[in-house]
Design an enzyme around this catalytic site. Structure first.
Site, PDB file in Angstrom:
ATOM      1  N   SER A  83       0.878  -1.357   0.098  1.00 39.04           N
ATOM      2  CA  SER A  83       0.145   0.157   0.431  1.00 39.04           C
ATOM      3  C   SER A  83       0.620   0.912   0.101  1.00 39.04           C
ATOM      4  O   SER A  83       0.780   2.277  -0.462  1.00 39.04           O
ATOM      5  CB  SER A  83      -0.753   0.426   1.467  1.00 39.04           C
ATOM      6  OG  SER A  83      -1.905  -0.638   1.608  1.00 39.04           O
ATOM      7  N   LYS A 202      -0.158 -10.560   6.770  1.00 33.50           N
ATOM      8  CA  LYS A 202       0.284  -9.609   7.416  1.00 33.50           C
ATOM      9  C   LYS A 202      -1.102  -9.121   7.742  1.00 33.50           C
ATOM     10  O   LYS A 202      -2.148  -8.545   6.687  1.00 33.50           O
ATOM     11  CB  LYS A 202       0.719  -8.649   6.018  1.00 33.50           C
ATOM     12  CG  LYS A 202       1.387  -7.383   6.348  1.00 33.50           C
ATOM     13  CD  LYS A 202       1.452  -6.292   5.782  1.00 33.50           C
ATOM     14  CE  LYS A 202       1.244  -5.015   5.897  1.00 33.50           C
ATOM     15  NZ  LYS A 202       1.187  -4.228   5.557  1.00 33.50           N
ATOM     16  N   SER A 204      -2.827  -5.381   9.175  1.00 31.57           N
ATOM     17  CA  SER A 204      -2.692  -4.838   9.265  1.00 31.57           C
ATOM     18  C   SER A 204      -3.968  -3.762  10.245  1.00 31.57           C
ATOM     19  O   SER A 204      -4.570  -2.603  10.667  1.00 31.57           O
ATOM     20  CB  SER A 204      -2.231  -3.024   8.293  1.00 31.57           C
ATOM     21  OG  SER A 204      -1.027  -3.879   7.731  1.00 31.57           O
ATOM     22  N   GLY A 228       1.312  -5.070  10.938  1.00 29.48           N
ATOM     23  CA  GLY A 228       1.042  -4.318   9.584  1.00 29.48           C
ATOM     24  C   GLY A 228       1.140  -2.899  10.729  1.00 29.48           C
ATOM     25  O   GLY A 228       1.210  -2.299   9.013  1.00 29.48           O
TER      26      GLY A 228
END
Length: 333
Positions: A83, A202, A204, A228
Protein backbone atom coordinates in the site's frame (compact mmCIF):
# COMPACT_ATOMS: atom_id res chain seq x y z
CA UNK A 1 -10.25 -8.84 -23.56
CA UNK A 2 -10.18 -10.35 -20.04
CA UNK A 3 -8.50 -8.37 -17.26
CA UNK A 4 -5.85 -11.04 -16.73
CA UNK A 5 -4.97 -11.09 -20.44
CA UNK A 6 -4.74 -7.29 -20.57
CA UNK A 7 -2.38 -7.47 -17.60
CA UNK A 8 -0.27 -10.26 -19.02
CA UNK A 9 0.43 -8.64 -22.40
CA UNK A 10 2.60 -5.78 -21.08
CA UNK A 11 4.28 -8.09 -18.56
CA UNK A 12 5.78 -10.47 -21.10
CA UNK A 13 8.10 -8.07 -22.96
CA UNK A 14 9.08 -6.47 -19.66
CA UNK A 15 10.08 -9.82 -18.21
CA UNK A 16 12.01 -10.75 -21.34
CA UNK A 17 13.95 -7.52 -21.11
CA UNK A 18 14.69 -8.11 -17.43
CA UNK A 19 16.00 -11.62 -18.10
CA UNK A 20 18.25 -10.40 -20.90
CA UNK A 21 19.58 -7.43 -18.93
CA UNK A 22 20.27 -9.30 -15.70
CA UNK A 23 20.23 -13.07 -16.21
CA UNK A 24 21.67 -13.77 -12.77
CA UNK A 25 19.22 -11.67 -10.82
CA UNK A 26 16.20 -13.97 -10.85
CA UNK A 27 17.48 -16.71 -8.58
CA UNK A 28 15.43 -17.08 -5.41
CA UNK A 29 16.93 -17.43 -1.95
CA UNK A 30 19.07 -20.47 -1.29
CA UNK A 31 16.78 -21.09 1.68
CA UNK A 32 14.31 -23.80 0.61
CA UNK A 33 10.96 -22.30 -0.33
CA UNK A 34 7.72 -23.25 -2.01
CA UNK A 35 5.33 -25.96 -0.91
CA UNK A 36 6.49 -27.88 2.13
CA UNK A 37 9.08 -25.32 3.24
CA UNK A 38 8.87 -22.27 5.50
CA UNK A 39 10.97 -19.13 5.36
CA UNK A 40 11.66 -17.37 8.64
CA UNK A 41 9.82 -14.03 8.67
CA UNK A 42 10.97 -12.97 12.14
CA UNK A 43 12.00 -9.30 12.09
CA UNK A 44 11.12 -5.94 10.62
CA UNK A 45 10.20 -5.26 6.99
CA UNK A 46 9.73 -1.69 5.72
CA UNK A 47 7.05 -1.47 3.02
CA UNK A 48 9.04 0.70 0.66
CA UNK A 49 7.67 3.87 -0.84
CA UNK A 50 8.02 4.27 -4.59
CA UNK A 51 10.10 7.36 -5.46
CA UNK A 52 8.76 9.55 -8.23
CA UNK A 53 10.44 12.34 -10.14
CA UNK A 54 8.86 15.81 -10.35
CA UNK A 55 7.19 14.60 -13.56
CA UNK A 56 5.78 11.57 -11.68
CA UNK A 57 7.97 8.97 -13.38
CA UNK A 58 9.38 6.18 -11.19
CA UNK A 59 12.85 7.35 -10.13
CA UNK A 60 14.90 4.16 -9.92
CA UNK A 61 18.11 6.05 -9.10
CA UNK A 62 16.44 7.57 -6.04
CA UNK A 63 15.14 4.13 -5.09
CA UNK A 64 18.66 2.73 -5.25
CA UNK A 65 19.86 5.62 -3.08
CA UNK A 66 17.31 4.80 -0.39
CA UNK A 67 18.24 1.12 -0.60
CA UNK A 68 21.91 1.94 0.04
CA UNK A 69 20.92 3.73 3.25
CA UNK A 70 18.59 0.92 4.35
CA UNK A 71 21.42 -1.61 3.86
CA UNK A 72 22.98 -0.53 7.18
CA UNK A 73 19.78 -1.29 9.14
CA UNK A 74 19.23 -4.91 10.28
CA UNK A 75 15.92 -5.43 8.50
CA UNK A 76 14.81 -9.02 7.86
CA UNK A 77 13.89 -7.93 4.36
CA UNK A 78 11.93 -5.43 2.32
CA UNK A 79 8.39 -5.20 1.00
CA UNK A 80 7.80 -3.67 -2.42
CA UNK A 81 4.49 -2.85 -4.08
CA UNK A 82 2.47 -2.72 -0.91
CA UNK A 83 0.00 0.00 0.00
CA UNK A 84 2.80 2.44 0.84
CA UNK A 85 4.43 1.75 -2.53
CA UNK A 86 1.40 3.24 -4.32
CA UNK A 87 0.92 -0.15 -5.94
CA UNK A 88 -2.46 0.65 -7.53
CA UNK A 89 -0.93 3.63 -9.34
CA UNK A 90 1.90 1.69 -11.03
CA UNK A 91 1.75 0.27 -14.54
CA UNK A 92 2.55 -3.46 -14.91
CA UNK A 93 6.02 -2.83 -16.36
CA UNK A 94 6.81 -0.40 -13.52
CA UNK A 95 5.89 -3.02 -10.94
CA UNK A 96 8.25 -5.56 -12.46
CA UNK A 97 11.06 -3.07 -12.93
CA UNK A 98 10.73 -1.99 -9.29
CA UNK A 99 11.01 -5.58 -8.06
CA UNK A 100 14.03 -6.19 -10.29
CA UNK A 101 15.71 -2.98 -9.11
CA UNK A 102 15.28 -3.86 -5.43
CA UNK A 103 16.39 -7.47 -5.97
CA UNK A 104 19.65 -6.34 -7.56
CA UNK A 105 20.44 -4.13 -4.57
CA UNK A 106 19.28 -6.48 -1.82
CA UNK A 107 21.72 -8.91 -0.16
CA UNK A 108 20.75 -12.53 -0.71
CA UNK A 109 20.21 -13.12 3.00
CA UNK A 110 17.41 -10.57 3.08
CA UNK A 111 13.95 -11.44 1.88
CA UNK A 112 12.05 -9.58 -0.82
CA UNK A 113 8.27 -9.61 -0.46
CA UNK A 114 6.36 -8.26 -3.45
CA UNK A 115 2.71 -7.30 -3.72
CA UNK A 116 0.91 -9.28 -6.41
CA UNK A 117 -2.76 -9.14 -5.45
CA UNK A 118 -5.26 -8.36 -8.22
CA UNK A 119 -9.03 -8.42 -8.34
CA UNK A 120 -9.32 -11.72 -10.22
CA UNK A 121 -7.73 -15.02 -9.26
CA UNK A 122 -6.31 -15.53 -12.76
CA UNK A 123 -4.67 -12.10 -12.86
CA UNK A 124 -3.24 -12.62 -9.36
CA UNK A 125 -1.69 -15.92 -10.40
CA UNK A 126 -0.14 -14.40 -13.52
CA UNK A 127 1.30 -11.44 -11.64
CA UNK A 128 2.57 -13.66 -8.82
CA UNK A 129 4.46 -15.84 -11.31
CA UNK A 130 5.87 -12.70 -12.93
CA UNK A 131 7.00 -11.32 -9.57
CA UNK A 132 8.80 -14.58 -8.83
CA UNK A 133 10.59 -14.39 -12.17
CA UNK A 134 11.56 -10.78 -11.46
CA UNK A 135 13.23 -11.81 -8.19
CA UNK A 136 10.65 -11.83 -5.39
CA UNK A 137 11.06 -14.44 -2.65
CA UNK A 138 7.51 -14.17 -1.30
CA UNK A 139 4.23 -12.93 -2.79
CA UNK A 140 2.18 -10.58 -0.61
CA UNK A 141 -1.42 -10.99 -1.80
CA UNK A 142 -4.01 -8.44 -0.74
CA UNK A 143 -7.67 -9.39 -0.54
CA UNK A 144 -9.70 -8.73 -3.70
CA UNK A 145 -12.30 -6.16 -2.71
CA UNK A 146 -14.04 -4.49 -5.64
CA UNK A 147 -16.98 -6.88 -5.27
CA UNK A 148 -16.58 -7.00 -1.51
CA UNK A 149 -20.18 -8.02 -0.92
CA UNK A 150 -19.44 -11.30 -2.72
CA UNK A 151 -16.13 -11.89 -0.94
CA UNK A 152 -17.37 -14.50 1.51
CA UNK A 153 -15.02 -16.70 3.50
CA UNK A 154 -15.60 -19.51 1.00
CA UNK A 155 -14.82 -17.26 -1.98
CA UNK A 156 -11.64 -15.94 -0.38
CA UNK A 157 -10.44 -19.41 0.66
CA UNK A 158 -10.95 -20.59 -2.91
CA UNK A 159 -9.12 -17.56 -4.30
CA UNK A 160 -6.08 -17.87 -2.06
CA UNK A 161 -5.94 -21.65 -2.42
CA UNK A 162 -5.77 -21.41 -6.21
CA UNK A 163 -3.12 -18.68 -6.01
CA UNK A 164 -0.99 -20.65 -3.54
CA UNK A 165 -1.35 -23.84 -5.57
CA UNK A 166 -0.04 -22.08 -8.68
CA UNK A 167 2.60 -19.86 -7.09
CA UNK A 168 6.27 -20.84 -7.48
CA UNK A 169 7.07 -18.86 -4.32
CA UNK A 170 5.44 -18.83 -0.87
CA UNK A 171 2.41 -16.61 -0.28
CA UNK A 172 1.65 -14.23 2.57
CA UNK A 173 -1.97 -13.16 3.01
CA UNK A 174 -2.56 -9.43 3.30
CA UNK A 175 -5.52 -7.95 5.16
CA UNK A 176 -5.73 -4.14 5.14
CA UNK A 177 -9.34 -3.18 5.84
CA UNK A 178 -8.57 0.55 5.98
CA UNK A 179 -7.88 0.44 2.23
CA UNK A 180 -10.06 -2.43 1.06
CA UNK A 181 -13.06 -2.17 3.37
CA UNK A 182 -12.68 -5.91 3.82
CA UNK A 183 -11.17 -7.80 6.75
CA UNK A 184 -10.02 -11.29 5.78
CA UNK A 185 -12.30 -13.38 8.05
CA UNK A 186 -10.61 -15.26 10.87
CA UNK A 187 -12.16 -18.56 9.78
CA UNK A 188 -10.70 -18.08 6.30
CA UNK A 189 -7.25 -17.34 7.76
CA UNK A 190 -7.37 -20.50 9.89
CA UNK A 191 -8.37 -22.63 6.90
CA UNK A 192 -5.67 -21.13 4.68
CA UNK A 193 -3.00 -21.55 7.37
CA UNK A 194 -3.05 -25.26 6.61
CA UNK A 195 -1.89 -24.74 3.02
CA UNK A 196 1.79 -25.73 2.65
CA UNK A 197 2.58 -22.75 0.41
CA UNK A 198 0.96 -20.07 2.60
CA UNK A 199 3.55 -18.73 5.03
CA UNK A 200 1.46 -16.36 7.08
CA UNK A 201 -0.45 -13.11 7.12
CA UNK A 202 0.28 -9.41 7.29
CA UNK A 203 -2.61 -8.06 9.35
CA UNK A 204 -2.98 -4.28 9.32
CA UNK A 205 -6.36 -4.12 11.03
CA UNK A 206 -4.97 -3.52 14.52
CA UNK A 207 -7.37 -5.91 16.29
CA UNK A 208 -5.05 -7.43 18.89
CA UNK A 209 -7.61 -9.99 20.03
CA UNK A 210 -7.90 -11.26 16.45
CA UNK A 211 -4.12 -11.40 16.06
CA UNK A 212 -3.77 -13.32 19.30
CA UNK A 213 -6.35 -15.82 18.13
CA UNK A 214 -4.51 -16.26 14.83
CA UNK A 215 -1.30 -17.09 16.67
CA UNK A 216 -3.07 -19.38 19.13
CA UNK A 217 -5.25 -21.23 16.63
CA UNK A 218 -2.39 -21.82 14.16
CA UNK A 219 0.23 -22.93 16.68
CA UNK A 220 0.32 -26.40 15.12
CA UNK A 221 0.96 -24.95 11.65
CA UNK A 222 4.00 -23.33 10.05
CA UNK A 223 2.12 -20.03 9.98
CA UNK A 224 3.59 -16.65 10.87
CA UNK A 225 1.64 -13.53 11.83
CA UNK A 226 3.12 -10.15 10.91
CA UNK A 227 1.90 -6.95 12.56
CA UNK A 228 0.95 -4.47 9.85
CA UNK A 229 1.75 -1.32 11.81
CA UNK A 230 4.34 0.01 14.24
CA UNK A 231 1.59 1.28 16.53
CA UNK A 232 0.76 -2.17 17.87
CA UNK A 233 4.07 -3.94 17.30
CA UNK A 234 4.93 -4.60 20.95
CA UNK A 235 1.42 -5.84 21.71
CA UNK A 236 1.62 -8.17 18.71
CA UNK A 237 4.97 -9.56 19.84
CA UNK A 238 3.61 -10.13 23.34
CA UNK A 239 0.95 -12.35 21.78
CA UNK A 240 3.43 -14.27 19.61
CA UNK A 241 3.62 -12.41 16.30
CA UNK A 242 6.72 -13.17 14.23
CA UNK A 243 7.55 -9.72 12.91
CA UNK A 244 6.25 -6.48 11.53
CA UNK A 245 5.68 -4.78 8.19
CA UNK A 246 5.64 -1.19 9.35
CA UNK A 247 5.33 2.00 7.28
CA UNK A 248 7.23 3.90 9.96
CA UNK A 249 10.29 1.71 9.27
CA UNK A 250 10.84 3.80 6.13
CA UNK A 251 11.67 6.66 8.50
CA UNK A 252 12.67 5.12 11.85
CA UNK A 253 14.01 1.75 10.76
CA UNK A 254 16.75 1.42 13.37
CA UNK A 255 14.45 2.17 16.34
CA UNK A 256 11.91 -0.36 15.10
CA UNK A 257 14.63 -3.00 14.75
CA UNK A 258 15.70 -2.09 18.29
CA UNK A 259 12.13 -2.61 19.48
CA UNK A 260 12.12 -6.00 17.79
CA UNK A 261 15.41 -6.84 19.55
CA UNK A 262 14.18 -5.72 22.97
CA UNK A 263 11.03 -7.80 22.69
CA UNK A 264 12.97 -10.91 21.69
CA UNK A 265 15.28 -10.45 24.68
CA UNK A 266 12.35 -9.98 27.05
CA UNK A 267 13.39 -6.45 27.99
CA UNK A 268 9.79 -5.36 28.20
CA UNK A 269 10.15 -2.10 30.13
CA UNK A 270 12.67 -0.73 27.63
CA UNK A 271 10.50 -2.01 24.79
CA UNK A 272 7.44 -0.33 26.26
CA UNK A 273 9.22 3.00 26.63
CA UNK A 274 10.34 2.85 23.00
CA UNK A 275 6.93 1.76 21.77
CA UNK A 276 5.31 4.75 23.47
CA UNK A 277 7.55 7.14 21.49
CA UNK A 278 6.63 5.46 18.21
CA UNK A 279 2.83 5.54 18.52
CA UNK A 280 2.17 9.18 17.59
CA UNK A 281 4.67 9.35 14.70
CA UNK A 282 3.18 6.12 13.37
CA UNK A 283 -0.35 7.52 13.46
CA UNK A 284 0.91 10.65 11.70
CA UNK A 285 2.43 8.78 8.72
CA UNK A 286 -0.47 6.33 8.40
CA UNK A 287 -4.02 7.29 9.39
CA UNK A 288 -3.44 11.04 9.81
CA UNK A 289 -1.42 12.05 6.75
CA UNK A 290 -0.91 8.82 4.82
CA UNK A 291 1.73 8.35 2.14
CA UNK A 292 2.27 12.09 1.54
CA UNK A 293 3.11 12.41 5.24
CA UNK A 294 5.37 9.37 5.16
CA UNK A 295 7.32 10.71 2.20
CA UNK A 296 7.69 14.13 3.81
CA UNK A 297 9.01 12.59 7.03
CA UNK A 298 11.52 10.50 5.08
CA UNK A 299 13.16 13.67 3.84
CA UNK A 300 13.88 14.86 7.39
CA UNK A 301 15.83 11.66 8.06
CA UNK A 302 18.01 11.68 4.96
CA UNK A 303 15.93 9.59 2.57
CA UNK A 304 14.31 10.60 -0.68
CA UNK A 305 10.56 10.95 -0.27
CA UNK A 306 9.52 13.10 -3.17
CA UNK A 307 6.05 13.55 -4.58
CA UNK A 308 3.23 11.05 -4.68
CA UNK A 309 1.57 10.14 -7.93
CA UNK A 310 -1.68 11.99 -8.59
CA UNK A 311 -4.36 12.08 -7.36
CA UNK A 312 -2.54 11.85 -4.01
CA UNK A 313 -1.82 15.45 -3.06
CA UNK A 314 1.12 16.86 -1.07
CA UNK A 315 0.68 18.12 2.47
CA UNK A 316 -0.23 21.74 3.07
CA UNK A 317 2.26 23.90 5.03
CA UNK A 318 0.16 23.66 8.24
CA UNK A 319 0.04 19.87 7.85
CA UNK A 320 3.81 19.75 7.43
CA UNK A 321 4.24 21.73 10.63
CA UNK A 322 1.86 19.45 12.50
CA UNK A 323 3.75 16.40 11.24
CA UNK A 324 7.11 17.86 12.25
CA UNK A 325 5.72 18.74 15.65
CA UNK A 326 4.65 15.14 16.20
CA UNK A 327 8.15 13.83 15.53
CA UNK A 328 9.73 16.59 17.65
CA UNK A 329 7.39 15.99 20.58
CA UNK A 330 8.57 12.38 20.72
CA UNK A 331 12.27 13.36 20.52
CA UNK A 332 12.92 12.09 17.00
CA UNK A 333 13.75 15.54 15.59
Amino acid sequence: MALSNRLALPLRPALAALRQAAPGQHRRLSTPSGPGHTLDLRGIFPPLTTPFSPTQEVDYARLEGNLRRYASIPFRGLVVLGSNGEYPYLAPHERLQTVSCVRRALPRDRLLLAGSGCESTQATIELTVSMAEAGADVALVVTPCYYRGAMTSAALVQHYTEVADASPIPVVLYSVPANTGLDLPLEAVLALAQHPNILGIKDSGGDITRMGLMVHKTRQEDFQVLAGSAGFLLASYALGASGGVCALANVLGAPLCQLDHLCREGRWQEARDLQHRLIEPNVAVTRRFGIPGLKKAMEWFGYYGGPCRAPLAPLSPPQVEELRGTFSANSWL
